[in-house]
Design a protein around this motif. Structure first.
Motif, short mmCIF file in Angstrom:
data_model
loop_
_atom_site.label_atom_id
_atom_site.label_comp_id
_atom_site.label_asym_id
_atom_site.label_seq_id
_atom_site.Cartn_x
_atom_site.Cartn_y
_atom_site.Cartn_z
N THR A 48 -27.02 -33.44 29.17
CA THR A 48 -26.67 -34.54 30.09
C THR A 48 -27.22 -35.87 29.58
O THR A 48 -26.54 -36.90 29.62
N ARG A 49 -28.44 -35.84 29.09
CA ARG A 49 -29.07 -37.06 28.56
C ARG A 49 -28.27 -37.59 27.36
O ARG A 49 -28.07 -38.80 27.22
N LEU A 50 -27.83 -36.69 26.50
CA LEU A 50 -27.02 -37.09 25.35
C LEU A 50 -25.71 -37.74 25.78
O LEU A 50 -25.24 -38.71 25.18
N GLN A 51 -25.09 -37.19 26.82
CA GLN A 51 -23.85 -37.79 27.33
C GLN A 51 -24.10 -39.21 27.80
O GLN A 51 -23.28 -40.11 27.57
N HIS A 52 -25.24 -39.44 28.45
CA HIS A 52 -25.60 -40.79 28.89
C HIS A 52 -25.79 -41.71 27.68
O HIS A 52 -25.34 -42.86 27.67
N ILE A 53 -26.47 -41.19 26.65
CA ILE A 53 -26.72 -41.99 25.45
C ILE A 53 -25.40 -42.40 24.80
O ILE A 53 -25.23 -43.56 24.39
N LEU A 54 -24.45 -41.48 24.70
CA LEU A 54 -23.18 -41.77 24.05
C LEU A 54 -22.40 -42.84 24.82
O LEU A 54 -21.77 -43.72 24.21
N VAL A 55 -22.44 -42.77 26.15
CA VAL A 55 -21.77 -43.81 26.94
C VAL A 55 -22.42 -45.16 26.72
O VAL A 55 -21.75 -46.19 26.51
N LEU A 56 -23.74 -45.20 26.74
CA LEU A 56 -24.46 -46.46 26.55
C LEU A 56 -24.23 -47.02 25.15
O LEU A 56 -24.13 -48.24 24.97
N ARG A 57 -24.11 -46.16 24.14
CA ARG A 57 -23.83 -46.63 22.79
C ARG A 57 -22.44 -47.26 22.71
O ARG A 57 -22.24 -48.27 22.02
N LYS A 58 -21.48 -46.68 23.42
CA LYS A 58 -20.14 -47.26 23.44
C LYS A 58 -20.12 -48.61 24.16
O LYS A 58 -19.23 -49.43 23.93
N LEU A 59 -21.10 -48.82 25.04
CA LEU A 59 -21.25 -50.13 25.69
C LEU A 59 -22.03 -51.10 24.80
O LEU A 59 -22.36 -52.20 25.24
N ARG A 60 -22.33 -50.66 23.56
CA ARG A 60 -22.98 -51.51 22.55
C ARG A 60 -24.42 -51.87 22.93
O ARG A 60 -24.91 -52.93 22.61
N ILE A 61 -25.06 -50.96 23.62
CA ILE A 61 -26.47 -51.16 23.97
C ILE A 61 -27.32 -50.55 22.86
O ILE A 61 -27.14 -49.38 22.51
N PRO A 62 -28.26 -51.30 22.28
CA PRO A 62 -29.08 -50.79 21.18
C PRO A 62 -29.92 -49.58 21.60
O PRO A 62 -30.27 -49.41 22.78
N LEU A 63 -30.28 -48.77 20.62
CA LEU A 63 -31.05 -47.55 20.90
C LEU A 63 -32.38 -47.86 21.56
O LEU A 63 -32.85 -47.12 22.43
N LYS A 64 -33.01 -48.95 21.16
CA LYS A 64 -34.30 -49.30 21.75
C LYS A 64 -34.17 -49.56 23.25
O LYS A 64 -35.00 -49.12 24.05
N GLN A 65 -33.10 -50.28 23.64
CA GLN A 65 -32.87 -50.54 25.06
C GLN A 65 -32.46 -49.27 25.79
O GLN A 65 -32.82 -49.07 26.96
N ILE A 66 -31.73 -48.39 25.11
CA ILE A 66 -31.36 -47.12 25.72
C ILE A 66 -32.61 -46.32 26.06
O ILE A 66 -32.70 -45.69 27.12
N GLY A 67 -33.59 -46.35 25.16
CA GLY A 67 -34.85 -45.66 25.44
C GLY A 67 -35.51 -46.19 26.69
O GLY A 67 -36.03 -45.43 27.51
N VAL A 68 -35.49 -47.51 26.88
CA VAL A 68 -36.07 -48.12 28.08
C VAL A 68 -35.31 -47.67 29.31
O VAL A 68 -35.90 -47.29 30.35
N ILE A 69 -33.98 -47.71 29.23
CA ILE A 69 -33.14 -47.37 30.39
C ILE A 69 -33.34 -45.92 30.81
O ILE A 69 -33.45 -45.62 32.02
N LEU A 70 -33.44 -45.00 29.85
CA LEU A 70 -33.53 -43.58 30.18
C LEU A 70 -34.94 -43.15 30.57
O LEU A 70 -35.11 -42.19 31.32
N GLN A 71 -35.95 -43.84 30.08
CA GLN A 71 -37.32 -43.38 30.28
C GLN A 71 -38.05 -44.13 31.40
O GLN A 71 -39.02 -43.62 31.96
N SER A 72 -37.60 -45.32 31.70
CA SER A 72 -38.32 -46.12 32.69
C SER A 72 -38.01 -45.66 34.11
O SER A 72 -36.87 -45.33 34.44
N GLU A 73 -39.03 -45.66 34.94
CA GLU A 73 -38.85 -45.38 36.37
C GLU A 73 -38.87 -46.68 37.17
O GLU A 73 -38.74 -46.66 38.39
N ASN A 74 -38.99 -47.80 36.46
CA ASN A 74 -39.02 -49.11 37.09
C ASN A 74 -37.60 -49.68 37.10
O ASN A 74 -37.05 -50.04 36.05
N THR A 75 -37.01 -49.77 38.29
CA THR A 75 -35.62 -50.23 38.40
C THR A 75 -35.45 -51.64 37.86
O THR A 75 -34.45 -51.95 37.19
#
Length: 521
Positions: A48-75
């Protein structure tokens, strides 16, 4: 717990195993060890996490920001990451809107002056020049919310490489130290060996401009950029430097390459790069051209160069998420891409009814396969029996195949009435020492007039498409060659057809050439 293997998830999500390993390396995902199973597996949460990553990559969001989005609990932190990307998209939309308005302005002016003798002078429009100068467009961007299907289509369209995304570079000849490993983690193993060699031999001082290159060995049979069971890496070294085992010293002959830079992990762009190679108008693939000695026939022809490798080695293990790679693919100019072989030199080029005709010089060569002759000087050899004999041979057992993707059909003695006609099917090799059952034929150096065998050349010659029949070599030697100042050459040289890159789905070779021996008239 239901575990999915790395190969299964690679196939299900259309993502290379190499990319999965990189995502794990930078901490985006985690694999799970399975008892009595040596390879990586993943649980359902990771899928499921990988599916989220692939969608975010298609939105042209860098991997570093993807890490923040998936790991942060701070909205708020997640919103800020999305907002940063949104701001960049808004900037590009604004720039593209400006471009659209300017182009519309050009069209309006030209329509107004279509019946007048007025030239469009862009340099006199100060306001226009200021608007253009302010533009900083990198890529087109999405403008509104889309469905998943629209997102996929937009991603494919936006990520298509153009000539602006590809550099054409020349890699000079050089000596290299080569490391090769087969097995799990092979890429990391060989680069570790290369880094150790660099540090132990103080290569930073002996050759501060050293560069590194890596590629699959054996070649991957999957999609572009997918990892194989083995990997080989080189580092350039001084010509007189010795190389300790297990590394091997090799000579790279250099050549022309198409280069496309990617951030580490974006290996899917090998597929985009492959698309550019098939659609660009200036260069053809030089796949199969031997550029390294000794050559391993199982190696990949395309390479990757880790940029700024000098500092990477000094800071080994740091900055993996910011590292950049050049994807490198061997190429040749369109006109020359179908022409050169290691044993061949182009002497002159001509055009006949729009079709390239070339005079080439071949050095002495050795051929290995199956040859047969007619029983006398007037009959024809049994071509079908000779071909069947060749097809029954264990071709991979041939020693030192120079061009393993090319085959020859050689017609021997066809210009002589003193010797029986013969036919040979075989491969170009580097040695006469071959296994039992193989015939060896040594061909002296000579000049040939060469023309590609296809419908276009058949039409240009006024002949019917050959479709496996005998090309009109007599007409070429007697009628075509004299128009360029040549005539039939040494009758000890054969006429031969050289076939390259068999395509099973088409039951045909990609390249087919006819060689007729000639000499200056």
């Amino acid at each position: 717990m239901n575990l999915i293997t790395i190969r299964e998830i690679s196939k299900e999500l259309c993502i290379s195993t190499r990319t999965l390993r990189y995502y794990e390396q930078i901490g985006l995902i985690q694999s799970v060890k399975k008892d009595d199973y040596a390879y990586r597996t993943y649980d359902e949460d990771t899928v499921t996490r990988l599916q989220h990553i692939l969608v975010l990559r298609k939105l042209r969001i860098p991997l570093k920001q993807i890490g923040v989005i998936l790991q942060s609990e701070n909205t708020i932190e997640i919103i800020e990451a999305f907002q940063q990307n949104l701001n960049e998209v808004d900037d590009e939309i604004t720039a593209l809107s400006t471009i659209r308005d300017i182009i519309n302005g050009f069209i309006t002016r030209l329509n107004e002056s279509i019946h007048q003798d007025i030239k469009l002078n862009l340099m006199d429009d100060t306001a226009l020049l200021e608007a253009v100068d302010a533009l900083t467009v990198r890529k087109t961007a999405l403008k509104e919310e889309k469905t998943a299907e629209d997102l996929q289509a937009a991603s494919e369209k936006l990520n298509k490489l153009t000539d602006r995304d590809v550099r054409i570079i020349y890699l000079p000849p050089c000596a290299v130290a080569s490391a090769h490993h087969t097995g799990e983690g092979c890429e990391g193993v060989v680069y570790g060996q290369i880094a150790k060699f660099i540090n132990e031999n103080n290569l930073h001082e002996h050759k501060p401009d050293f560069r590194a290159f890596g590629f699959n060995n054996p070649i991957s049979r999957g999609d572009y950029g997918s990892q194989s069971a083995g990997y080989e890496a080189w580092v350039t070294i001084p010509n007189d430097m010795d190389v300790p085992t297990p590394l091997v010293k090799k000579q790279f002959t250099g050549g022309l390459y198409a280069a496309h830079m990617i951030p580490m992990g974006a290996f899917e762009e090998w597929g985009l790069f492959g698309g550019w190679l098939t659609t660009n108008g200036k260069y053809d693939s030089a796949w199969g051209e031997v550029r390294i000695t000794p050559h391993d026939p199982d190696m990949d022809w395309a390479m990757e160069e880790p940029l700024n490798f000098y500092n990477i080695v000094r800071e080994w293990g740091s900055g993996a998420d910011t590292q950049q790679l050049d994807l490198l693919f061997p190429i040749k100019p369109k006109f020359a891409a179908r022409t050169s072989h290691p044993q061949e030199k182009i002497i002159e080029t001509f055009k006949y009814n729009g079709v390239p005709v070339e005079v080439v010089e071949w050095s002495e060569t050795i051929w290995c396969g199956k040859i047969g002759y007619a029983d006398n000087n007037t009959d024809e050899p049994n071509v079908d029996a000779i071909l069947n004999g060749f097809m029954s041979l264990d071709i991979p057992a041939i020693n030192e195949r120079i061009e393993p993707d090319w085959d020859v059909c050689m017609s021997v003695n066809y210009f002589s009435k003193e010797r029986p006609n013969g036919v040979m099917f075989g491969d170009l090799v580097g040695t006469e020492h071959q296994p039992d059952g193989f015939d060896v034929y040594k061909l002296p150096a000579g000049q040939y007039l060469r023309i590609e065998i296809n419908d276009e050349s058949a039409k240009a010659l006024g002949s019917q498409p050959w479709n496996g029949g005998i090309p009109p070599y007599k007409w070429i030697g007697e009628q075509l060659a004299p128009q360029f100042g040549y005539r039939y050459g040494d009758d000890h040289l054969p006429v031969f057809e050289y076939y390259g890159y068999y395509k099973p789905e088409k039951n045909a070779h990609e390249f087919r050439y006819l060689y007729v021996p000639v000499e200056k008239a």
